[in-house]
Design a protein around this motif. Sequence first.
Motif, short mmCIF file in Angstrom:
data_model
loop_
_atom_site.label_atom_id
_atom_site.label_comp_id
_atom_site.label_asym_id
_atom_site.label_seq_id
_atom_site.Cartn_x
_atom_site.Cartn_y
_atom_site.Cartn_z
N GLN A 24 18.31 28.39 6.06
CA GLN A 24 17.81 28.83 7.37
C GLN A 24 18.55 30.08 7.81
N VAL A 26 19.11 32.56 11.14
CA VAL A 26 18.92 32.74 12.59
C VAL A 26 19.60 34.02 13.01
N PRO A 28 21.04 34.89 16.41
CA PRO A 28 21.41 34.71 17.82
C PRO A 28 22.23 35.89 18.34
N PHE A 37 24.86 30.16 19.93
CA PHE A 37 24.07 28.94 19.91
C PHE A 37 22.83 29.14 19.05
N PHE A 38 22.50 28.11 18.26
CA PHE A 38 21.25 28.14 17.51
C PHE A 38 20.83 26.70 17.23
N GLU A 39 19.57 26.53 16.89
CA GLU A 39 19.04 25.20 16.59
C GLU A 39 18.81 25.07 15.10
N THR A 40 19.04 23.85 14.61
CA THR A 40 18.79 23.59 13.20
C THR A 40 18.47 22.11 13.01
N THR A 41 17.81 21.83 11.90
CA THR A 41 17.63 20.44 11.46
C THR A 41 18.34 20.22 10.13
N GLU A 69 24.78 16.88 20.23
CA GLU A 69 24.21 18.16 20.63
C GLU A 69 24.87 18.63 21.90
N PRO A 70 25.46 19.82 22.00
CA PRO A 70 25.57 20.73 20.85
C PRO A 70 26.73 20.37 19.94
N ASN A 71 26.60 20.72 18.67
CA ASN A 71 27.70 20.64 17.73
C ASN A 71 28.60 21.86 17.92
#
Length: 140
Positions: A24, A26, A28, A37-41, A69-71
């Motif tokens: 992935q 990103v 940011p 900060f960013f989102e991930t799965t 969340e958040p990590n």
Amino acid sequence: MSTIGKPVDLWIKNPGVGTGGYVQYVNPIVNSSRLIFFETTHFGNRGIVLRIGKHLWKLQDVKINANSEPNVVGTWLLTNGDVDGDNIVSIFDYIELSLAFGTVAGDADWNERADLDEDGEVTIFDYIILSNNFDIIGDF
Ligand SMILES: [Ca+2]
Ligand SMILES: [Ca+2]
């Protein structure tokens, strides 16, 4: 230099240098508290490799928890001096810095990337940063 407000190139990948698995990307922005900060799965043991501006790519192995969340996954200390963006601080960065030496923002020979300390002019202080980090190769 300050990284606040700057865009970040960030990859989530397999842990370890050279192990591939770039899963992935990103892009940011560093916020006013110098956080990203960013989102991930992509949970579990991962690597995060990132760079900001004239700094080299820096990899750290992290653990990203699925249920938190958040990590908070770490603090990155980055190496400045990559004027030409090829992920090594080398003679080619010296050459580009030399060509812009003594210029200020707006001059014909101005090179924003040679202004490593971002004070608006290319001076001995930019040379010192480059010298201190000479021959360092970034992760990726
Ligand atoms: Ca370079
Ligand atoms: Ca400067």
